[in-house]
Structure formats: structure tokens, C-alpha cells
Write an enzyme that holds these catalytic residues in place. Structure first.
Site, PDB file in Angstrom:
ATOM      1  N   GLY A  18      42.187  34.669  44.944  1.00 45.71           N
ATOM      2  CA  GLY A  18      41.937  34.107  46.259  1.00 45.71           C
ATOM      3  C   GLY A  18      41.078  32.860  46.271  1.00 45.71           C
ATOM      4  N   TYR A 154      32.479  43.576  59.527  1.00 41.84           N
ATOM      5  CA  TYR A 154      32.753  42.401  58.691  1.00 41.84           C
ATOM      6  C   TYR A 154      32.200  41.146  59.358  1.00 41.84           C
ATOM      7  CZ  TYR A 154      35.486  38.541  56.694  1.00 41.84           C
ATOM      8  OH  TYR A 154      35.876  37.351  56.126  1.00 41.84           O
TER       9      TYR A 154
END
Length: 263
Positions: A18, A154
Site C-alpha cells: 500500500g 479509526y
């Protein structure tokens, strides 16, 4: 453009795939000595191998550590050489209704997303300040500003990262050390790709159709109108790491595809 990063040593947490991997590759291309990190030896070694395949002459090594385990972080820090560039990238996310997020979930996400950067910065920043040169970059998210309802824990950690970076930047006065944050937008990283592909498979949809549907429902205001590619965030990170970016300090820079309406 020469970003003047040759022989600088960079450590990137969570860099076997990523955004982290894209940053590692970009810095390696700029001539930096790169240290990658993954949760396991297998992932870390694999990332080193892939980077060397694209740049056989590059100086790249790896240190495995699971940032959910403080003892792993302590071992990693003890084995690090002198670091000029610290990229606090490691992070985890999950889609979960607020009513189902228990205390263990909160602590697990906070441990990885926030405490990783706090521990690494505490260990590495003093040396940068002593040498009067260094770069610290936190990979935060637009979710830290526009917190999503389906992963509030998150979003909160990404907000905390912005605060941590802002506070640390105030310690750099009179030096050429900078501490900045990146507000990344919806990025098609490996983790996101896995989630999208799983949802598409469960609903019998084409992956590209699912990507468009998800972006349309969650971020219809996106100016880019597609997921961001990891390398498109890595380019901005590489610039911030450069001596050319010394005047940018204590900032939160957007690489969000135009998702945020205000900041």
C-alpha cells in the site's frame, strides 16, 4: 527534480504494501537508504525483495515488528541505526457500528495508529534535533477531519495523529527538522482492495462497479472521482522529506482527491 535525499536514511512503518510500500519505493528511487517494516519476517523480507527487483543497486533493509505489541516496538527501536527520515505510516482500520466497538477495539486501534508514532518519534526525534536536521511525516487521513460514522474509532485515531504531529513540530524551533502530516483520501491500498473485492464477491458485482459505487456513496464530493493510487500520496511525502521542503513545518497537507470541502 533532484530531491537531495541521497544517503539519507529513512524508516517507514507498515511499509510492506500500500501507501507505505509506495513511499519506500519513491524514497529508494531518490537515493535514500530505506528500512521497511512489516508485521512478519516473511512480509518484510518479501517487500525488500520486491524493492530490489525494481532498484537492484538500492540500499534497502527490513525490520519485522508488530506495532500492536510494545515489546516488538522496543526491539525494533533498539535495532534502528541513525534515522534522518521517519514516516509514521502503520495503521489499521475496520468497518464497525459504534455500538459494537468495545474497549479492546479502541485500545487495539489506538495502540497501532497512535502509539506507534508516539513511540518512534520519542526514540528518533531527539537525534534529529541534536543534528538539527530531520523529517517526520505522519500519514493521517481525511477521516481525521470528516470522521466516518461506520469507523469512528479509526477516525478518532487519525485526529489524534494530527494533534501529535502538531505538538511535536513545536519542538523543532531553530533547527531544520520538520514534522508534518498528510491527510490522505480514499486510497486503493492493498487493505482497501481486499475489502472491496470481498464485498463485490459477496454481492456478485464487478470490482470496478463496486469501487465506483462505494466512492459514490461515501465520498460523492470527491473531485478526483476515483480512488487515489498509493504512489500519488508517496510523491507528496517524498517532497516533504526533501531539504527543499524546509519551510513546510507543522502542517497538515491534503492529498485527499478533493474530498474535504473545508479545512
Amino acid at each position: 527534480m533532484d530531491l537531495k535525499l541521497k544517503q539519507k536514511t529513512a524508516f517507514i512503518s507498515g511499509s510492506t504494501q500500500g501507501i507505505g510500500f509506495a513511499i519506500a519505493r519513491q524514497l529508494l528511487e531518490e537515493g535514500a537508504n530505506v528500512i521497511v517494516n512489516g508485521r512478519s519476517e516473511e512480509k518484510t523480507t518479501g517487500a525488500v525483495k520486491r524493492l530490489l527487483e525494481t532498484d537492484p543497486a538500492g540500499n534497502v533493509t527490513g525490520i519485522a515488528a508488530d506495532f500492536s505489541k510494545p515489546e516488538d516496538v522496543a526491539r525494533l527501536i533498539a535495532s534502528l541505526p541513525e534515522v534522518d527520515i521517519l514516516i509514521n505510516n502503520v495503521g489499521i482500520f475496520e468497518l464497525k457500528p459504534f455500538s459494537e466497538i468495545d474497549e479492546a477495539d479502541w485500545l487495539r486501534v489506538f495502540q497501532v495508529n497512535v502509539m506507534s508514532g508516539a513511540r518512534l518519534s520519542k526514540a528518533i526525534l531527539p537525534g534529529m534535533l541534536e543534528r538539527k536536521w530531520g523529517r517526520v511525516v505522519f500519514i493521517s487521513s481525511e477521516s481525521g477531519v470528516n470522521v466516518p460514522a461506520d469507523m469512528i474509532h479509526y477516525g478518532v485515531t487519525k485526529t489524534a495523529m494530527l494533534s501529535l504531529a502538531n505538538g511535536l513540530s513545536k519542538l523543532t524551533k531553530g533547527t531544520e527538522v520538520t514534522v508534518n502530516s498528510i491527510l490522505g483520501g480514499p486510497t486503493y491500498s492493498d487493505g482497501v482492495a481486499g475489502t472491496v473485492e470481498a464485498i463485490a464477491g459477496a454481492q456478485g458485482m464487478d470490482v470496478e462497479q463496486m469501487k465506483a459505487a462505494i466512492l459514490g456513496s461515501t465520498n460523492p464530493q470527491s473531485l478526483l472521482q476515483r480512488f487515489i493510487r498509493p504512489e500519488e500520496i508517496a510523491g507528496l511525502v517524498a517532497y516533504l522529506c526533501s531539504p527543499l521542503a524546509v519551510a513546510t513545518n507543522g502542517s497538515s497537507l491534503r492529498a485527499d482527491g478533493g474530498v474535504l470541502q473545508v479545512l
